[in-house]
Each structure stands twice: as C-alpha cells, then as structure tokens.
Design a protein around this motif. Structure first.
Motif, PDB file in Angstrom:
ATOM      1  N   LYS A  27       5.536 -10.133 -12.868  1.00 39.26           N
ATOM      2  CA  LYS A  27       5.260 -10.141 -11.434  1.00 39.26           C
ATOM      3  C   LYS A  27       6.569 -10.208 -10.640  1.00 39.26           C
ATOM      4  O   LYS A  27       7.595 -10.671 -11.137  1.00 39.26           O
ATOM      5  N   ARG A  28       6.519  -9.751  -9.402  1.00 35.03           N
ATOM      6  CA  ARG A  28       7.693  -9.730  -8.521  1.00 35.03           C
ATOM      7  C   ARG A  28       7.373 -10.480  -7.224  1.00 35.03           C
ATOM      8  O   ARG A  28       7.186  -9.867  -6.159  1.00 35.03           O
ATOM      9  N   LEU A  80      -3.335  -5.504  -4.315  1.00 37.11           N
ATOM     10  CA  LEU A  80      -4.123  -6.698  -4.610  1.00 37.11           C
ATOM     11  C   LEU A  80      -5.253  -6.376  -5.582  1.00 37.11           C
ATOM     12  O   LEU A  80      -5.517  -7.134  -6.526  1.00 37.11           O
ATOM     13  N   ALA A  81      -5.923  -5.255  -5.356  1.00 34.41           N
ATOM     14  CA  ALA A  81      -7.051  -4.871  -6.203  1.00 34.41           C
ATOM     15  C   ALA A  81      -6.621  -4.656  -7.648  1.00 34.41           C
ATOM     16  O   ALA A  81      -7.398  -4.896  -8.580  1.00 34.41           O
ATOM     17  N   HIS A  82      -5.393  -4.209  -7.845  1.00 35.81           N
ATOM     18  CA  HIS A  82      -4.890  -3.966  -9.194  1.00 35.81           C
ATOM     19  C   HIS A  82      -4.260  -5.208  -9.832  1.00 35.81           C
ATOM     20  O   HIS A  82      -3.783  -5.120 -10.965  1.00 35.81           O
ATOM     21  N   GLY A  83      -4.259  -6.329  -9.134  1.00 41.08           N
ATOM     22  CA  GLY A  83      -3.656  -7.529  -9.698  1.00 41.08           C
ATOM     23  C   GLY A  83      -2.149  -7.476  -9.774  1.00 41.08           C
ATOM     24  O   GLY A  83      -1.534  -8.170 -10.580  1.00 41.08           O
ATOM     25  N   GLN A  84      -1.529  -6.643  -8.939  1.00 39.07           N
ATOM     26  CA  GLN A  84      -0.079  -6.519  -8.966  1.00 39.07           C
ATOM     27  C   GLN A  84       0.619  -7.712  -8.320  1.00 39.07           C
ATOM     28  O   GLN A  84       1.752  -8.039  -8.676  1.00 39.07           O
ATOM     29  N   ILE A  85      -0.058  -8.341  -7.365  1.00 42.54           N
ATOM     30  CA  ILE A  85       0.591  -9.408  -6.587  1.00 42.54           C
ATOM     31  C   ILE A  85       0.366 -10.765  -7.221  1.00 42.54           C
ATOM     32  O   ILE A  85       1.284 -11.586  -7.302  1.00 42.54           O
ATOM     33  N   SER A  86      -0.859 -11.016  -7.684  1.00 45.39           N
ATOM     34  CA  SER A  86      -1.196 -12.317  -8.260  1.00 45.39           C
ATOM     35  C   SER A  86      -1.988 -12.127  -9.542  1.00 45.39           C
ATOM     36  O   SER A  86      -2.808 -11.207  -9.648  1.00 45.39           O
ATOM     37  N   GLY A 274       3.867   3.699  -0.301  1.00 46.97           N
ATOM     38  CA  GLY A 274       3.548   2.423  -0.935  1.00 46.97           C
ATOM     39  C   GLY A 274       3.776   2.396  -2.430  1.00 46.97           C
ATOM     40  O   GLY A 274       3.114   1.647  -3.158  1.00 46.97           O
ATOM     41  N   GLY A 275       4.697   3.224  -2.918  1.00 47.68           N
ATOM     42  CA  GLY A 275       4.974   3.273  -4.348  1.00 47.68           C
ATOM     43  C   GLY A 275       4.053   4.197  -5.119  1.00 47.68           C
ATOM     44  O   GLY A 275       4.263   4.413  -6.321  1.00 47.68           O
ATOM     45  N   LEU A 276       3.040   4.756  -4.464  1.00 46.05           N
ATOM     46  CA  LEU A 276       2.103   5.635  -5.158  1.00 46.05           C
ATOM     47  C   LEU A 276       2.716   6.988  -5.490  1.00 46.05           C
ATOM     48  O   LEU A 276       2.076   7.810  -6.150  1.00 46.05           O
ATOM     49  N   ASN A 277       3.946   7.240  -5.036  1.00 40.66           N
ATOM     50  CA  ASN A 277       4.644   8.454  -5.448  1.00 40.66           C
ATOM     51  C   ASN A 277       4.991   8.412  -6.933  1.00 40.66           C
ATOM     52  O   ASN A 277       5.220   9.447  -7.545  1.00 40.66           O
ATOM     53  N   PRO A 286      -1.551   0.086 -14.290  1.00 43.96           N
ATOM     54  CA  PRO A 286      -2.045  -0.207 -12.932  1.00 43.96           C
ATOM     55  C   PRO A 286      -1.642  -1.575 -12.398  1.00 43.96           C
ATOM     56  O   PRO A 286      -1.519  -1.740 -11.184  1.00 43.96           O
ATOM     57  N   SER A 287      -1.437  -2.556 -13.279  1.00 45.53           N
ATOM     58  CA  SER A 287      -1.084  -3.893 -12.812  1.00 45.53           C
ATOM     59  C   SER A 287       0.422  -4.088 -12.643  1.00 45.53           C
ATOM     60  O   SER A 287       0.864  -5.175 -12.264  1.00 45.53           O
ATOM     61  N   MET A 288       1.198  -3.055 -12.926  1.00 39.00           N
ATOM     62  CA  MET A 288       2.651  -3.164 -12.763  1.00 39.00           C
ATOM     63  C   MET A 288       2.996  -3.268 -11.279  1.00 39.00           C
ATOM     64  O   MET A 288       2.530  -2.459 -10.476  1.00 39.00           O
ATOM     65  N   PRO A 289       3.808  -4.247 -10.878  1.00 38.80           N
ATOM     66  CA  PRO A 289       4.212  -4.348  -9.471  1.00 38.80           C
ATOM     67  C   PRO A 289       4.867  -3.060  -8.992  1.00 38.80           C
ATOM     68  O   PRO A 289       5.609  -2.411  -9.737  1.00 38.80           O
ATOM     69  N   THR A 290       4.570  -2.691  -7.767  1.00 40.11           N
ATOM     70  CA  THR A 290       5.096  -1.449  -7.205  1.00 40.11           C
ATOM     71  C   THR A 290       6.612  -1.341  -7.356  1.00 40.11           C
ATOM     72  O   THR A 290       7.144  -0.262  -7.629  1.00 40.11           O
TER      73      THR A 290
END
Length: 351
Positions: A27-28, A80-86, A274-277, A286-290
């Motif tokens: 996490k970042r 948030l939906a992908h669990g990237q933040i928490s 938003g990093g989706l590039n 999918p859970s990797m922080p942007t």
C-alpha cells in the motif's frame, strides 16, 4: 487466439512473484493522503468558487471545473472499490459510499458489482457488462442481432460516440437509482438515502444560487462534461481491442493483457486518467496502488515480450481513433442492411 491458444496458468503466477518481490503490491498511504487532499481541495474549491461567483454567466466555466472535480472523485471511488487505498473492506466500503453515493451521486455497490464482472471477463460479449449492446454495439455479431435503439444508432455510432457521452453522467445516476430495486444490492436503504441526499443537495445548491434558466444550463454543462470526461477516461482502455466469445480459451494473463491497451502521455495523462492509462497492469493487479502501476509497467512489458504475448500501448488520441474505427467496423452489417433495404425503393422511383 481461439481454441488453439495454449493454457499456461503458471505464467501469471511467475509474474505475480516478480511484482510482489519488487514491493509493488504494498500500500502507498502517503501517496493517497496527498491525492485525497488534492482531490478534496479541488472538489470543495469548485463548490466554493460556485458560491463566490453567484448569479453570473461565469458559472459555465465553473461547471466545467466541477465536472473535472466530480471525475477525479469518481476515480478515487474506483481505487477504493479495488482495495488499493485500504486493506479493510469495511473502511473501503464506508469511504466508497461517502465518495460515490454522497459526493457524486454514483451507487458504490452497483458500480462495484458491475466493474468486478468487467474485470473477471474484459471485452467478453456474454460476460462483460461494459460491452453489452444496450445502446452501442461492440461486434458485428451483436450488430446482426441488434434490435431497437442499438440497431438504429449502431450504423453511425462512431460519429455519435462523443455526443452520446454527454448523457453518460445522467445515465450513471439513473442506473444507480434503478439498482436500488435489486434485492442483491447490499444496504439498499443506506445507498438510496445517500443518493437522494446528493441529488437534493446538488439541485438545491444550484437552483438556490442561480436563476432557473441559468441553473438548468449549469446542470446540463456540468453533467455533459462529467460524462465526456469519464467516457474519455475509460474508452481508451479496451475499446478497439479484441472482443472475446465463448470460443476463446485464454488463461488469466492473456485474457487481461490481450483485451487491454495502455495509453502513453506522461504525468499529465497519468493524472487526468487517474492511473488507468496503465490498464494492462491494472487488470493484472487490480489491488495495486495507482502510484505503483508505472513502476510495474516495464516488468510486465518485458515479461509479455518473453512469452510472445502482444502488449499494446499508444498515445491518447491514437487510442480514441482505434476505438472509433472499431465502433464503425462493428456497425458495418447494419449499414449494409440499411443499404439493401433502400435499393428496392430507389429502383421503384427510377423512370
């Protein structure tokens, strides 16, 4: 790519180990503290500017700015939906309801279910809701089976794509409210209350500050720009890439890589999208922080080259061009059918 494709389930496992050893799944928190602060400042600042400008036609540029703020908040809800933040699902859900339902009027539960199904089977005609022929059609097979509105629009959908995106903001809100009727949606009452609170607060603020005509135009400009922004963010990722069917037998790695496209463009494109590039890396992890997607890219690209798996990336405008060409090609059977239908009538009118 079809049934002759070789199944090698261990390919992704080896890549996953490399990514984990590089610490890219960690996490970042610092990154997200800064990003949340910037997006919250943009969101609150846009509303503050709206209140400051008041009854003035200068509100139309404010509407565009607010659309950018709404889109950036939506991209945070995506993370948030992908669990990237928490790592906590409960924390992510609570934050997602506040950010999605209350802040921008987008059902977090509905969108999470839809997006999860997309990630499981990207660009799959039968299983990916993002390529369902609701209005647009995504393959010639869908074109041949199209009826009603998709059949009418599908002939020239490439030219209508961007105009139709102006309705996407409204479509997301209507879809969110329609989802409240589904028994499978968790916390329907809470989601409904938050969605209703958003609509009441949003319309109340706009129509309280502005006269009716100006307020109506403000809403139209804001929602139109919001829809176009989101559409231009998500369309480059998969549109124009292979559309899969039940005949395609691909392992997880190939299913994700072959249907996704990365968009080059540096820090500006990275921030805007938003990093989706880095869509290939995002679909694989999918859970990797942007913030880690950029660092994962060279590892994933080199690994795909070793396997002989096509790794597609191009510029932003080129990605839109590929998407438009794909839409136009998908609509070819409908144009051909329309042409055949007009030939007898034209022949009857000849002297």
């Amino acid at each position: 790519m079809r049934t002759a494709a070789v199944q090698r389930g261990s390919d992704f496992a080896r890549l996953s180990r490399r990514i984990a050893e590089a610490g890219l799944l960690d996490k970042r928190p610092g990154y997200y503290v800064a990003r949340i602060g910037l997006v919250a400042g943009l969101f609150a600042g846009s509303w503050a500017l709206f209140a400051l400008v008041g009854d003035s036609w200068w509100q139309l540029p404010v509407a565009v700015l607010l659309a950018v703020a709404f889109a950036q908040v939506t991209l945070l809800a995506h993370d948030l939906a992908h669990g990237q933040i928490s790592r906590s699902r409960r924390t992510s859900r609570i934050a997602g309801l506040l950010v999605g339902n209350l802040a921008v009027g987008l059902s977090y539960g509905w969108w999470m279910d839809k997006h999860t199904r997309h990630h499981a089977n990207p660009n799959h005609e039968e299983h990916d809701p993002d390529v369902a022929p609701d209005i647009l059609i995504w393959s010639q097979k869908q074109a041949e089976e199209a009826r009603g509105l998709p059949r009418f629009i599908g002939r020239w959908q490439a030219f209508l794509f961007f105009p139709l995106l102006t309705l996407e903001g409204l479509n997301l809100k209507l879809s969110s409210f329609r989802a409240l009727r589904r028994p499978s949606l968790k916390s329907r009452r809470l989601e409904g209350a938050l969605l209703s609170a958003h609509v009441l607060a949003y319309l109340g603020a706009v129509f309280l500050v502005l006269p009716f005509g100006m307020a109506l135009l403000f809403v139209v400009v804001h929602q139109a720009c919001y829809g176009v922004y989101l559409g231009c963010t998500f369309a480059p990722n998969h549109k124009g890439m292979p559309v899969l069917t039940a005949e395609d037998e691909l392992d997880f790695l190939r299913r994700q890589v072959l249907t996704s496209r990365n968009v080059r463009g540096g820090r500006l494109v990275n921030a805007a999208l938003g990093g989706l590039n880095y869509q290939i890396e995002h679909h694989l992890f999918p859970s990797m922080p942007t913030a880690n997607l950029r660092r994962a890219q060279p590892i994933v690209r080199e690994y795909c080259e070793q396997l002989g798996v096509d790794y597609v990336e191009c510029g932003l405008f080129a990605s839109w061009g590929q998407a438009m060409r794909h839409l136009h090609e998908a609509g070819r059977p409908l144009r051909a059918a329309a042409s055949r239908a007009t030939e007898p009538a034209a022949a009857e009118q000849r002297p």
